[in-house]
Design a protein around this motif. Structure first.
Motif, PDB file in Angstrom:
ATOM      1  N   THR A  38      -8.645  10.638  13.759  1.00  0.00           N
ATOM      2  CA  THR A  38      -8.955   9.710  14.848  1.00  0.00           C
ATOM      3  C   THR A  38     -10.448   9.469  14.963  1.00  0.00           C
ATOM      4  O   THR A  38     -10.896   8.381  15.318  1.00  0.00           O
ATOM      5  CB  THR A  38      -8.425  10.263  16.184  1.00  0.00           C
ATOM      6  OG1 THR A  38      -8.960  11.588  16.382  1.00  0.00           O
ATOM      7  CG2 THR A  38      -6.908  10.348  16.150  1.00  0.00           C
ATOM      8  N   GLY A  74     -12.529   9.694  12.387  1.00  0.00           N
ATOM      9  CA  GLY A  74     -13.000   9.015  11.189  1.00  0.00           C
ATOM     10  C   GLY A  74     -14.211   9.690  10.597  1.00  0.00           C
ATOM     11  O   GLY A  74     -14.925  10.430  11.248  1.00  0.00           O
ATOM     12  N   ASP A  95      -8.744   9.923   6.089  1.00  0.00           N
ATOM     13  CA  ASP A  95      -9.619   9.324   7.093  1.00  0.00           C
ATOM     14  C   ASP A  95      -8.853   8.373   7.998  1.00  0.00           C
ATOM     15  O   ASP A  95      -9.212   8.166   9.157  1.00  0.00           O
ATOM     16  CB  ASP A  95     -10.777   8.579   6.422  1.00  0.00           C
ATOM     17  CG  ASP A  95     -11.897   9.526   6.017  1.00  0.00           C
ATOM     18  OD1 ASP A  95     -11.783  10.719   6.334  1.00  0.00           O
ATOM     19  OD2 ASP A  95     -12.860   9.078   5.385  1.00  0.00           O
ATOM     20  N   ARG A  96      -7.770   7.781   7.461  1.00  0.00           N
ATOM     21  CA  ARG A  96      -6.940   6.919   8.311  1.00  0.00           C
ATOM     22  C   ARG A  96      -6.171   7.745   9.327  1.00  0.00           C
ATOM     23  O   ARG A  96      -5.792   7.268  10.380  1.00  0.00           O
ATOM     24  CB  ARG A  96      -5.963   6.116   7.442  1.00  0.00           C
ATOM     25  CG  ARG A  96      -6.621   5.100   6.546  1.00  0.00           C
ATOM     26  CD  ARG A  96      -5.628   4.058   6.074  1.00  0.00           C
ATOM     27  NE  ARG A  96      -4.575   4.620   5.251  1.00  0.00           N
ATOM     28  CZ  ARG A  96      -4.646   4.696   3.921  1.00  0.00           C
ATOM     29  NH1 ARG A  96      -5.735   4.275   3.295  1.00  0.00           N
ATOM     30  NH2 ARG A  96      -3.638   5.197   3.237  1.00  0.00           N
ATOM     31  N   LYS A 155       0.834  -1.200   0.000  1.00  0.00           N
ATOM     32  CA  LYS A 155       0.000   0.000   0.000  1.00  0.00           C
ATOM     33  C   LYS A 155       0.872   1.255   0.000  1.00  0.00           C
ATOM     34  O   LYS A 155       0.572   2.238  -0.695  1.00  0.00           O
ATOM     35  CB  LYS A 155      -0.916  -0.024   1.222  1.00  0.00           C
ATOM     36  CG  LYS A 155      -1.943   1.098   1.253  1.00  0.00           C
ATOM     37  CD  LYS A 155      -2.773   1.032   2.530  1.00  0.00           C
ATOM     38  CE  LYS A 155      -3.562  -0.250   2.607  1.00  0.00           C
ATOM     39  NZ  LYS A 155      -4.457  -0.278   3.803  1.00  0.00           N
ATOM     40  N   ARG A 195      -0.183  12.465   4.449  1.00  0.00           N
ATOM     41  CA  ARG A 195      -0.528  12.806   5.827  1.00  0.00           C
ATOM     42  C   ARG A 195       0.527  13.707   6.468  1.00  0.00           C
ATOM     43  O   ARG A 195       0.223  14.472   7.373  1.00  0.00           O
ATOM     44  CB  ARG A 195      -0.720  11.523   6.635  1.00  0.00           C
ATOM     45  CG  ARG A 195      -1.993  10.761   6.229  1.00  0.00           C
ATOM     46  CD  ARG A 195      -2.031   9.356   6.790  1.00  0.00           C
ATOM     47  NE  ARG A 195      -1.057   8.491   6.125  1.00  0.00           N
ATOM     48  CZ  ARG A 195      -0.970   7.183   6.323  1.00  0.00           C
ATOM     49  NH1 ARG A 195      -1.801   6.595   7.166  1.00  0.00           N
ATOM     50  NH2 ARG A 195      -0.076   6.460   5.683  1.00  0.00           N
ATOM     51  N   LYS A 215      -9.879   8.711   1.612  1.00  0.00           N
ATOM     52  CA  LYS A 215      -9.528   7.458   2.288  1.00  0.00           C
ATOM     53  C   LYS A 215      -8.209   7.583   3.041  1.00  0.00           C
ATOM     54  O   LYS A 215      -8.080   7.093   4.170  1.00  0.00           O
ATOM     55  CB  LYS A 215      -9.445   6.320   1.266  1.00  0.00           C
ATOM     56  CG  LYS A 215     -10.785   5.853   0.722  1.00  0.00           C
ATOM     57  CD  LYS A 215     -10.659   4.583  -0.086  1.00  0.00           C
ATOM     58  CE  LYS A 215      -9.870   4.803  -1.353  1.00  0.00           C
ATOM     59  NZ  LYS A 215      -9.858   3.588  -2.218  1.00  0.00           N
TER      60      LYS A 215
END
Length: 693
Positions: free
Chosen positions: A580, A582, A576-577, A515, A543, A573
């Motif tokens: 915390t 979400g 969203d990881r 990934k 991120r 996506k």
């Protein structure tokens, strides 16, 4: 071509506003040959008599006709130097007594030389055959006038006339043009030709203003205006939000509505040009709007001719405005209706074409120069598709081979991690890829970045430190263009709809290392990097980049890839990881909302990208993050584009339906006046969204 590629590779930023035969990259190479500053060039045929030629047969010389500050310079076709020799190849402007345009052709121009000119031109007449005579004469007259002011301090109009060239009657070649329809006439204006009814006459204020673009039909109370804009480089359109003719048309329509408040929009939409009367290789797009004013009805057709010969790096906009009095339109005996008015305007637009000598022969493309730009990857994705489909041109073979290795390596990697749905993609690429597949796909762009030598060249007037910095900037700019090229080829440029970004973003990959490798490839294609090209690109995790609140104010990115990733939901996506809390189903997470707000505020984001961001707020509930997104959305609603205003207003409608506090915040922030201005735009969809809000 090698010299031009070298100059192209040094390109690190947007060029000056120059297009077609004023392109700075080409001029820089010609300047080396002429050893003077130049500001215009044209590939021409020169026809002349030699002094010793008793048979009176004309000689022909193909060369670049270049304009300097005080003279014409003739540069050889292979750009090796001045021709026919260093002395005769320089014709001072003071030696040109007058210009004569051949009335029997649209390509021939005679230079009448003074008796003091070089003995090589002893017959004192040189005929220049150019496919772009109108522009050549315009620039030549301007240069000669400027030179005269510099020499004598007074303004003089350059003598220019029409005439017949009896001694050179064969130069222009046979004229072959499509004849006008019955009851129509052909109009020639600024290098273009189009058909109008014979009842139209030139509305010229004086003899000097003939073919100025104003025509009247007194019998039907009609006025026709044709405005031909100056060509502009394609890569300068984004800065003015003019990258599509639709945005230009909507701005012009809004300008009329702001000037005449009673104006009402009757129709608006895409327009497709239906005729090619000159074998034109350029691409045409159009937009049509019809407006009803106080005393007249106006049909506006906005055309864009893109990828103009000879360099395919510029475009030109043409506005066709046909108006008729409302009394004539409303009369039952006039025979003029709204439909017939639109049809007549569209017929004028259909017949407009570049003025050529032979309508069956396309205009010349400078393929060596276009190829040099392709090898330096200076063309964007759309231009590359056009050049390959229409002219059969693509980047040099070693770049294409490396691109195929990159695609093949990435497909093999996806297959190995069970993330490739269509295995026939590998066979489609493998048929033309005989290179060794890389285990790590990112090894390919690293190798491509080293294809050219960017070591300091030590140019004149440049210190060692400046030379090192220039080399670093050129290398990093090339690396960014490699990323754009590979992204284009993966996202539809190689296999069309069969291979797109969704092939990378949609599969589920449980292995963290796999990934991470996919994300590394995507981030390379997105290519978020500093605007300071002296700094190298660093492939960071999204991120980590998200932690920089001012990221898009000091960084650039691939706008098309960013839009695709937003629409595919990949960025959501990834973020969203990180979030915390979400993102709940149907709701936008806090981090993703903050990211979208930053994109809306990005100065380099295109209209299409900002509209895609607005659609995210329209499709999902972002009302939980009013503090982060409301002000950027309201600022977007102030944009001059009606399309963007509508999308931003629709996003606010969706947020306000979920939380009533949104409306209160709009009032407190002082944006209530903007809603009133939305209504004054008189756009049906924008008005509907504003009323809903």
């Amino acid at each position: 071509r090698e010299l031009l590629v070298a100059d192209c590779l040094k390109r690190t930023a947007a060029p000056r506003r120059s297009a077609m035969s004023t392109d700075r990259l080409v001029l820089s190479v010609l300047e080396r040959a002429a050893q003077v500053d130049l500001h215009y060039f044209e590939l021409v045929e020169l026809h002349y008599f030699e002094v010793s030629d008793l048979a009176k047969k004309t000689k022909t010389l193909t060369c670049f006709f270049c304009l300097g500050k005080h003279a014409v310079f003739l540069v050889s076709r292979d750009i090796s130097g001045i021709c026919p020799d260093d002395d005769a190849g320089e014709i001072p402007f003071e030696h040109i007594e007058r210009l004569v345009e051949d009335k029997n052709s649209c390509s021939c121009l005679a230079l009448q030389l003074a008796h003091t000119s070089h003995p090589f031109w002893a017959r004192r007449q040189v005929v220049v055959r150019s496919e772009h005579r109108h522009r050549l004469v315009m620039y030549l007259r301007a240069a000669m006038s400027t030179d005269y002011v510099w020499r004598f301090g007074v303004i003089r109009d350059v003598p220019c006339a029409e005439g017949e060239m009896h001694s050179f009657h064969h130069v222009g070649g046979p004229s072959l043009q499509v004849e006008p329809f019955d009851d129509y006439q052909a109009i020639v204006q600024e290098g273009y030709r189009f058909f109008v009814r014979k009842s139209f006459t030139d509305k010229a204020a004086s003899l000097h203003s003939l073919n100025a673009g104003k025509y009247v039909d007194k019998s039907r109370d009609m006025t026709l205006t044709v405005q031909i804009q100056e060509p502009v480089p394609l890569d300068s359109l984004r800065a003015t939000d003019s990258d599509h003719i639709r945005w230009v048309a909507m701005r012009q329509r809004q300008l009329i509505i702001n000037t005449i408040p009673s104006a009402a929009t009757m129709s608006t939409g895409f327009y497709l040009k239906k005729m090619n009367l000159a074998s034109d290789t350029a691409s045409w797009t159009g937009w049509e709007t019809s407006l009803r004013l106080d005393q007249e009805v106006m049909v506006n057709l906005f055309l864009r001719r893109q990828y103009l010969p000879p360099l395919a790096e510029s475009c030109q906009d043409i506005f066709i405005i046909l108006t008729v009095g409302t009394a004539v339109l409303d009369s039952s005996t006039s025979g003029v209706t709204q439909e017939s008015l639109q049809a007549e305007a569209m017929l004028i637009a259909d017949t407009i074409s570049p003025l050529v000598q032979n309508c069956t022969v396309p205009q010349t493309m400078y393929t060596e120069m276009v190829q040099a730009r392709l090898n330096a990857l200076l063309f964007d994705a759309d231009a590359m598709d056009y050049l390959q489909s229409r002219l059969g041109l693509r980047p040099e073979q070693r770049l294409v081979d490396e691109m195929r290795v990159f695609v093949m390596s990435l497909l093999r990697f996806l297959q190995d991690v069970n993330a490739l749905d269509s295995h026939d993609l590998i066979s489609s690429v493998a048929t033309e890829c005989d290179k060794v597949v890389e285990k790590d796909p990112m090894a390919v762009p690293v190798r491509m970045a080293q294809l050219w030598d960017f070591s300091p060249s030590g140019s004149a007037g440049e210190s060692d430190e400046q030379a090192v910095q220039s080399g670093a900037e050129a290398k990093n700019a090339w690396h960014a263009r490699v990323a754009r090229y590979l992204a284009h080829c993966w996202d539809g440029g190689l296999l069309g709809s069969r291979l797109q970004l969704s092939t990378l973003t949609e599969p589920y990959v449980p292995n963290p290392q796999s990934k991470q490798r996919i994300q590394e490839v995507i981030m390379f294609m997105l290519h978020i990097r500093s605007k300071d090209m002296a700094k190298p690109f660093i492939n960071k995790d999204l991120r980590l980049l998200f932690q920089d609140a001012d990221l898009f104010h000091h960084s650039t990115f691939n706008d098309h890839v960013m839009q695709s990733l937003v629409e595919l939901g990949w960025i959501e996506k990834v973020l969203d990881r990180l979030d915390t809390g979400g993102g709940r189903k149907g709701k936008i997470s806090a981090d993703y909302a903050q990211f979208l707000a930053r994109v809306l505020s990005a100065p380099d984001a295109s209209i299409n990208l900002k509209a895609a961001v607005c659609r995210q707020f329209s499709a999902k509930d972002g009302s939980d993050h009013v503090a982060e997104v409301l002000r950027p959305l309201l600022q977007t609603m102030r944009h001059s584009s009606i399309y963007l205003k509508t999308n931003a207003t629709l996003s606010l409608v969706n947020m306000a339906s979920a939380r009533e506090i949104v409306k209160e915040e709009i009032i407190q922030l002082g944006f209530i006046e903007d809603l009133s201005r939305n209504m004054k735009c008189k756009d049906p969809m924008l008005a509907k969204c504003t009323l809903a809000l």
